[in-house]
Motif scaffolding. Structure first.
Motif, PDB file in Angstrom:
ATOM      1  N   ARG A  66      25.577  49.116   9.728  1.00 17.35           N
ATOM      2  CA  ARG A  66      24.368  48.671  10.433  1.00 17.35           C
ATOM      3  C   ARG A  66      23.485  47.734   9.647  1.00 17.35           C
ATOM      4  NH1 ARG A  66      20.559  52.377  12.114  1.00 17.35           N
ATOM      5  NH2 ARG A  66      21.076  53.890  10.507  1.00 17.35           N
ATOM      6  N   VAL A  67      23.811  47.515   8.376  1.00 17.43           N
ATOM      7  CA  VAL A  67      22.918  46.741   7.503  1.00 17.43           C
ATOM      8  C   VAL A  67      23.611  45.482   6.993  1.00 17.43           C
ATOM      9  CG1 VAL A  67      21.719  46.763   5.271  1.00 17.43           C
ATOM     10  CG2 VAL A  67      21.560  48.739   6.785  1.00 17.43           C
ATOM     11  N   THR A  68      22.887  44.385   7.004  1.00 18.67           N
ATOM     12  CA  THR A  68      23.357  43.137   6.400  1.00 18.67           C
ATOM     13  C   THR A  68      22.251  42.575   5.515  1.00 18.67           C
ATOM     14  OG1 THR A  68      24.737  42.614   8.319  1.00 18.67           O
ATOM     15  CG2 THR A  68      24.220  40.816   6.806  1.00 18.67           C
ATOM     16  N   ILE A  69      22.594  42.324   4.271  1.00 22.26           N
ATOM     17  CA  ILE A  69      21.647  41.695   3.330  1.00 22.26           C
ATOM     18  C   ILE A  69      22.136  40.280   3.071  1.00 22.26           C
ATOM     19  CG2 ILE A  69      20.635  41.798   1.033  1.00 22.26           C
ATOM     20  CD1 ILE A  69      21.082  44.839   1.097  1.00 22.26           C
ATOM     21  N   SER A  70      21.230  39.326   3.159  1.00 27.26           N
ATOM     22  CA  SER A  70      21.633  37.933   2.996  1.00 27.26           C
ATOM     23  C   SER A  70      20.539  37.141   2.282  1.00 27.26           C
ATOM     24  CB  SER A  70      21.933  37.300   4.354  1.00 27.26           C
ATOM     25  OG  SER A  70      20.785  37.344   5.178  1.00 27.26           O
ATOM     26  N   ARG A  71      20.945  35.976   1.806  1.00 29.99           N
ATOM     27  CA  ARG A  71      19.989  35.080   1.149  1.00 29.99           C
ATOM     28  C   ARG A  71      19.607  33.956   2.109  1.00 29.99           C
ATOM     29  NH1 ARG A  71      19.007  35.863  -4.129  1.00 29.99           N
ATOM     30  NH2 ARG A  71      20.397  37.326  -5.201  1.00 29.99           N
ATOM     31  N   ASP A  72      18.347  33.617   2.080  1.00 28.44           N
ATOM     32  CA  ASP A  72      17.855  32.469   2.838  1.00 28.44           C
ATOM     33  C   ASP A  72      17.743  31.337   1.834  1.00 28.44           C
ATOM     34  OD1 ASP A  72      15.136  31.922   5.195  1.00 28.44           O
ATOM     35  OD2 ASP A  72      16.301  30.492   4.030  1.00 28.44           O
ATOM     36  N   ASP A  73      18.729  30.480   1.833  1.00 32.04           N
ATOM     37  CA  ASP A  73      18.775  29.436   0.813  1.00 32.04           C
ATOM     38  C   ASP A  73      17.607  28.456   0.935  1.00 32.04           C
ATOM     39  OD1 ASP A  73      22.412  29.272   0.982  1.00 32.04           O
ATOM     40  OD2 ASP A  73      21.078  30.526  -0.233  1.00 32.04           O
ATOM     41  N   ALA A  74      17.172  28.220   2.136  1.00 34.95           N
ATOM     42  CA  ALA A  74      16.099  27.246   2.336  1.00 34.95           C
ATOM     43  C   ALA A  74      14.778  27.737   1.746  1.00 34.95           C
ATOM     44  CB  ALA A  74      15.933  26.944   3.820  1.00 34.95           C
ATOM     45  N   ASN A  75      14.538  29.048   1.885  1.00 31.51           N
ATOM     46  CA  ASN A  75      13.259  29.593   1.428  1.00 31.51           C
ATOM     47  C   ASN A  75      13.373  30.379   0.132  1.00 31.51           C
ATOM     48  OD1 ASN A  75      11.557  28.756   3.706  1.00 31.51           O
ATOM     49  ND2 ASN A  75      12.893  30.108   4.892  1.00 31.51           N
ATOM     50  N   HIS A  76      14.612  30.506  -0.369  1.00 32.10           N
ATOM     51  CA  HIS A  76      14.841  31.217  -1.635  1.00 32.10           C
ATOM     52  C   HIS A  76      14.341  32.650  -1.558  1.00 32.10           C
ATOM     53  CE1 HIS A  76      15.973  27.337  -3.185  1.00 32.10           C
ATOM     54  NE2 HIS A  76      14.829  26.851  -2.751  1.00 32.10           N
ATOM     55  N   THR A  77      14.601  33.272  -0.402  1.00 29.49           N
ATOM     56  CA  THR A  77      14.217  34.667  -0.195  1.00 29.49           C
ATOM     57  C   THR A  77      15.462  35.477   0.156  1.00 29.49           C
ATOM     58  OG1 THR A  77      13.752  34.235   2.139  1.00 29.49           O
ATOM     59  CG2 THR A  77      11.907  34.021   0.600  1.00 29.49           C
ATOM     60  N   VAL A  78      15.280  36.767   0.346  1.00 28.93           N
ATOM     61  CA  VAL A  78      16.387  37.661   0.703  1.00 28.93           C
ATOM     62  C   VAL A  78      15.975  38.461   1.924  1.00 28.93           C
ATOM     63  CG1 VAL A  78      17.783  39.642  -0.007  1.00 28.93           C
ATOM     64  CG2 VAL A  78      17.299  37.803  -1.636  1.00 28.93           C
ATOM     65  N   SER A  79      16.889  38.589   2.877  1.00 32.20           N
ATOM     66  CA  SER A  79      16.605  39.312   4.116  1.00 32.20           C
ATOM     67  C   SER A  79      17.459  40.560   4.248  1.00 32.20           C
ATOM     68  CB  SER A  79      16.869  38.404   5.319  1.00 32.20           C
ATOM     69  OG  SER A  79      15.991  37.306   5.319  1.00 32.20           O
ATOM     70  N   LEU A  80      16.929  41.495   5.000  1.00 30.56           N
ATOM     71  CA  LEU A  80      17.655  42.701   5.401  1.00 30.56           C
ATOM     72  C   LEU A  80      17.665  42.743   6.917  1.00 30.56           C
ATOM     73  CD1 LEU A  80      18.708  45.727   4.709  1.00 30.56           C
ATOM     74  CD2 LEU A  80      16.397  46.367   5.348  1.00 30.56           C
ATOM     75  N   GLN A  81      18.831  42.832   7.507  1.00 26.07           N
ATOM     76  CA  GLN A  81      18.958  43.030   8.944  1.00 26.07           C
ATOM     77  C   GLN A  81      19.570  44.392   9.197  1.00 26.07           C
ATOM     78  OE1 GLN A  81      20.931  38.924   9.501  1.00 26.07           O
ATOM     79  NE2 GLN A  81      19.946  39.298  11.453  1.00 26.07           N
ATOM     80  N   MET A  82      18.990  45.107  10.144  1.00 26.69           N
ATOM     81  CA  MET A  82      19.477  46.442  10.464  1.00 26.69           C
ATOM     82  C   MET A  82      19.511  46.597  11.975  1.00 26.69           C
ATOM     83  SD  MET A  82      18.210  49.968   8.747  1.00 26.69           S
ATOM     84  CE  MET A  82      19.211  51.439   8.814  1.00 26.69           C
TER      85      MET A  82
END
Length: 125
Positions: A66-82
């Protein structure tokens, strides 16, 4: 010291999904391994997963589906999707920076890493 800030929390209906973001003011997260943790009311902190600087990810068993962790290259941030959220997913979600994902499951026990203050997610109808 790295100051992490989480955003995107709030109220979600059961069955819904969420996307949280982890950022550091004025600093790119690209060089860091980022772990997402959560702490439900009255329960211990639990790691959900980690993303290495090169984008490799690892998840704990209960989060894998249920979880996906990814990098936002444009904003240099990290996201969590659940996805498929349940009331038991109600918790404060925090991100933690470390040099690698090697010890991501025990960061809360070893007292290491740079921790954000967390964002509240409430799942209820």
């Amino acid at each position: 010291q790295l100051q992490l800030v989480e955003s995107g929390g709030g109220w979600v209906q059961p069955g819904g999904s969420l996307r949280l973001s982890c950022a550091a003011s004025g600093v790119s997260l690209d060089p860091y391994a980022i772990t997402w943790y959560r702490q439900a009311p009255g329960k211990a902190r639990r790691a959900l997963g980690c993303i290495e600087p090169n984008g490799d990810t690892d998840y704990v068993d209960f989060a894998k589906d249920r979880v996906t962790i990814s990098r936002d290259d444009a904003n240099h941030t990290v996201s969590l999707q659940m996805s498929s959220l349940k009331p038991e997913d109600t918790a404060v979600y925090s991100c933690v920076a470390d040099s690698s994902c090697r010890r991501y499951r025990v960061l809360h026990l070893e007292g290491v890493g740079s921790w954000g203050r967390g964002t509240q997610v409430t799942v209820s109808s």
